[in-house]
Write a protein that holds these residues in place. Sequence first.
Motif, PDB file in Angstrom:
ATOM      1  N   THR A 187      -7.725 -22.389  13.575  1.00  0.00           N
ATOM      2  CA  THR A 187      -8.692 -23.486  13.504  1.00  0.00           C
ATOM      3  C   THR A 187     -10.107 -22.984  13.268  1.00  0.00           C
ATOM      4  OG1 THR A 187      -7.317 -24.855  14.938  1.00  0.00           O
ATOM      5  CG2 THR A 187      -9.635 -25.469  14.752  1.00  0.00           C
ATOM      6  N   VAL A 218      -4.894 -31.199  13.160  1.00  0.00           N
ATOM      7  CA  VAL A 218      -4.419 -30.238  14.145  1.00  0.00           C
ATOM      8  C   VAL A 218      -3.335 -30.855  15.022  1.00  0.00           C
ATOM      9  CG1 VAL A 218      -5.115 -28.811  16.108  1.00  0.00           C
ATOM     10  CG2 VAL A 218      -6.627 -29.030  14.130  1.00  0.00           C
ATOM     11  N   MET A 256      -1.155 -29.962  18.484  1.00  0.00           N
ATOM     12  CA  MET A 256      -1.143 -29.077  19.649  1.00  0.00           C
ATOM     13  C   MET A 256       0.275 -28.551  19.873  1.00  0.00           C
ATOM     14  SD  MET A 256      -2.598 -29.574  23.533  1.00  0.00           S
ATOM     15  CE  MET A 256      -1.566 -30.955  23.949  1.00  0.00           C
ATOM     16  N   GLU A 268      -5.440 -27.533  24.619  1.00  0.00           N
ATOM     17  CA  GLU A 268      -5.844 -28.928  24.808  1.00  0.00           C
ATOM     18  C   GLU A 268      -7.355 -29.150  24.860  1.00  0.00           C
ATOM     19  OE1 GLU A 268      -4.654 -32.805  27.486  1.00  0.00           O
ATOM     20  OE2 GLU A 268      -3.958 -30.831  28.123  1.00  0.00           O
ATOM     21  N   ILE A 297      -9.089 -28.375  21.425  1.00  0.00           N
ATOM     22  CA  ILE A 297      -8.718 -29.384  20.428  1.00  0.00           C
ATOM     23  C   ILE A 297      -9.421 -30.707  20.722  1.00  0.00           C
ATOM     24  CG2 ILE A 297      -6.799 -30.848  19.652  1.00  0.00           C
ATOM     25  CD1 ILE A 297      -5.010 -28.343  19.812  1.00  0.00           C
ATOM     26  N   ASN A 298      -9.420 -31.126  21.971  1.00  0.00           N
ATOM     27  CA  ASN A 298     -10.076 -32.396  22.323  1.00  0.00           C
ATOM     28  C   ASN A 298     -11.565 -32.362  22.028  1.00  0.00           C
ATOM     29  OD1 ASN A 298      -7.776 -33.797  23.137  1.00  0.00           O
ATOM     30  ND2 ASN A 298      -7.909 -33.029  25.221  1.00  0.00           N
ATOM     31  N   ASN A 324     -12.120 -32.386  18.199  1.00  0.00           N
ATOM     32  CA  ASN A 324     -11.783 -33.718  17.696  1.00  0.00           C
ATOM     33  C   ASN A 324     -12.886 -34.722  18.049  1.00  0.00           C
ATOM     34  OD1 ASN A 324      -9.690 -35.617  16.557  1.00  0.00           O
ATOM     35  ND2 ASN A 324      -9.926 -36.485  18.599  1.00  0.00           N
ATOM     36  N   LYS A 329      -9.245 -33.394  13.036  1.00  0.00           N
ATOM     37  CA  LYS A 329      -8.541 -34.620  13.400  1.00  0.00           C
ATOM     38  C   LYS A 329      -7.306 -34.197  14.187  1.00  0.00           C
ATOM     39  CE  LYS A 329      -7.017 -38.822  13.545  1.00  0.00           C
ATOM     40  NZ  LYS A 329      -7.384 -39.598  14.678  1.00  0.00           N
ATOM     41  N   TYR A 330      -7.263 -34.566  15.440  1.00  0.00           N
ATOM     42  CA  TYR A 330      -6.151 -34.223  16.320  1.00  0.00           C
ATOM     43  C   TYR A 330      -5.042 -35.246  16.132  1.00  0.00           C
ATOM     44  CZ  TYR A 330      -3.566 -33.533  20.692  1.00  0.00           C
ATOM     45  OH  TYR A 330      -2.588 -33.324  21.631  1.00  0.00           O
TER      46      TYR A 330
END
Length: 85
Positions: free
Chosen positions: A2, A14, A16, A22, A25-26, A29, A35-36
């Motif tokens: 990433t 993305v 998970m 987590e 990524i959160n 995003n 964009k998760y």
Amino acid sequence: NTWERICLNLFSFVVMTASNQESTINDLNEYGYIKYLGVHKNITQKKIKNCIYKYQNKSKQYKLNEMIIDGMGVDKISRIIGLTI
């Protein structure tokens, strides 16, 4: 990964695959750098297709990633600790 994709200014969808991803990524995003899509076991072909379609139609709304990562981290840290590369 990433971070490399962000450095190259490539927007990412993305998924998970492990719980240790987590929070990163959160955060990415939330700020619009990725964009998760969700947890890997909940992803469907339809969900991916819909996200790609939405991205194509609204791509200007997504942030450019060039400001978060510039690819110069090694040089910056080397200067901070006094090394010459």
